[in-house]
Write an enzyme that holds these catalytic residues in place. Structure first.
Site, mmCIF file in Angstrom:
data_model
loop_
_atom_site.group_PDB
_atom_site.id
_atom_site.type_symbol
_atom_site.label_atom_id
_atom_site.label_comp_id
_atom_site.label_asym_id
_atom_site.label_seq_id
_atom_site.Cartn_x
_atom_site.Cartn_y
_atom_site.Cartn_z
ATOM 1 C CD GLN A 97 -2.785 -1.158 2.426
ATOM 2 O OE1 GLN A 97 -3.449 -0.157 2.640
ATOM 3 N NE2 GLN A 97 -2.838 -2.229 3.207
ATOM 4 C CE LYS A 193 -0.017 -10.169 -13.701
ATOM 5 N NZ LYS A 193 -0.212 -10.364 -12.264
ATOM 6 C CG ASP A 219 7.115 -11.170 -7.602
ATOM 7 O OD1 ASP A 219 7.471 -9.989 -7.443
ATOM 8 O OD2 ASP A 219 5.947 -11.491 -7.935
ATOM 9 C CB THR A 227 1.485 -13.360 -9.193
ATOM 10 O OG1 THR A 227 0.549 -12.394 -8.700
ATOM 11 C CG2 THR A 227 2.439 -12.713 -10.170
HETATM 12 C C1 R5P Z 1 3.008 -7.518 -6.620
HETATM 13 O O1 R5P Z 1 3.302 -6.440 -7.086
HETATM 14 C C2 R5P Z 1 4.014 -8.361 -5.887
HETATM 15 O O2 R5P Z 1 5.309 -8.149 -6.358
HETATM 16 C C3 R5P Z 1 3.655 -9.838 -5.995
HETATM 17 O O3 R5P Z 1 3.710 -10.221 -7.359
HETATM 18 C C4 R5P Z 1 2.271 -10.107 -5.461
HETATM 19 O O4 R5P Z 1 2.122 -9.555 -4.166
HETATM 20 C C5 R5P Z 1 2.003 -11.605 -5.393
HETATM 21 O O5 R5P Z 1 0.717 -11.806 -4.899
HETATM 22 P P1 R5P Z 1 -0.075 -13.161 -5.145
HETATM 23 O O6 R5P Z 1 0.831 -14.286 -4.738
HETATM 24 O O7 R5P Z 1 -1.281 -13.020 -4.261
HETATM 25 O O8 R5P Z 1 -0.435 -13.236 -6.594
#
Ligand code: R5P
Length: 313
Positions: A97, A193, A219, A227
């Site tokens: 956030q 995406k 990531d 994701t």
């Molecule tokens: C998003 O900008 C973050 O870098 C992660 O890609 C995201 O928080 C992953 O979230 P989730 O596992 O719920 O897809």
């Protein structure tokens, strides 16, 4: 290092103990518990007057409780005349956030940074902030360590680098993925995406040729695992040989572990910035690597007023 005191909140006791072992120091005796109504109560049971103190506490699930523990521990140290208080926050919750995505939305990451600063913290030590700019939300010195060297060591020990392709699971993560790709001299691909029209489902385009490659998704956070699992599907559909993921913070909420266990991901590697749950520990395709030596080294250097950035040269 005799004037260092290491304190642990309840968020990640195992990591705090490993950091203490790395530094050859005991954890300071300190109780962090709850009253019957769940108020946090802290009692530091050793003298800290004039000492260089480090509170090890990720603001991970339950984020609000762990944040409150950090704030109250800081207050206790300040009132006990600690010379310096460093908040060691391996996983900084609320980091996602970090901007106003819509009118009338809060910037909670800034609020949390303000709370930590106002409580009396003198400096912050954290790892792989969701966005580097969050460093600037703190008006006190903030070191944002990189988990990449820990990942790179693991990748080099286990994989044939000749056939590896590093992949960013979204456009926002390209800088992070490119930095890791550079360290192992591997090419980079990007999952793009896109929702072409409102109401239509997202299309995953792969930028780069992943055919026959061992892909490594990189990531900062894996939360629901959505994701990651979607990106893995898209890469395999484009002919990738196999897909692994190296992700710093294993938030892994709700059904994430089950989702990853039943996915086509060969392996997910996370660090112990967040204490792994039992489900994570027993999952057959999730492995945890420790950042304790990295954190320990950074704490030691901070205490000795030595360079922390040179850890990453
Ligand atoms: C998003 O900008 C973050 O870098 C992660 O890609 C995201 O928080 C992953 O979230 P989730 O596992 O719920 O897809």
């Amino acid at each position: 290092m005799s004037d260092i005191k290491l304190l642990a909140g309840n968020s990640n006791r195992a990591l705090a103990e490993s950091i203490a072992a790395y530094l050859g120091l005991p954890l300071t005796k300190c109780q962090v518990r709850r009253f019957a109504d769940m108020e946090v109560f802290v009692e530091i049971q050793e003298n800290v007057r004039g000492l260089d103190t480090f509170i090890i506490q990720s603001t991970s699930y339950p984020a609000n409780d762990h944040l409150m523990e950090l704030l109250i521990m800081t207050d206790a140290l300040r009132r006990a005349s600690a010379r310096r208080i460093t908040a060691v926050v391996p996983y900084f919750g609320y980091a996602r956030q970090d901007r106003k995505p819509a009118p009338r939305a809060p910037i909670s990451a800034k609020l949390v940074a303000n709370l930590i600063t106002r409580a009396g913290v003198d400096r912050v030590l954290t790892v792989d902030l969701h966005a580097g700019q969050i460093q600037g939300f703190f008006d006190i010195p903030t070191d944002n360590l990189f988990g990449a060297p820990v990942m790179v060591r693991d990748i080099k020990e286990r994989l044939d680098l000749n056939n590896v392709m590093v992949v960013s699971p979204d456009v926002g993560g390209v800088v992070r993925a490119r930095a890791l790709a550079k360290r192992i001299d591997a090419p980079l691909a990007i999952v793009d995406k896109r929702r072409e029209r409102a109401g239509e489902s997202e299309v995953m385009n792969i930028i780069g040729d992943v055919e026959g490659k061992s892909c490594i998704l990189v990531d900062d956070i894996v939360d629901s695992g959505g994701t990651l699992c979607n990106a893995a599907e898209a890469l395999l559909a484009k002919g990738a040989k196999e897909v692994r993921a190296y992700i710093t913070h294993g938030v892994l909420s709700g059904g994430a572990v089950a989702r990853i266990s039943s996915s086509k991901l060969k392996e997910l590697v996370v660090t112990d910035s967040i204490q792994p749950t039992e489900a994570v520990r027993v999952a057959s395709n999730i492995r945890v690597v420790s950042i304790a030596p990295l954190m320990g080294e950074a704490i030691g250097r901070t205490a000795k007023e030595e360079s922390v950035s040179s850890l990453f040269d």
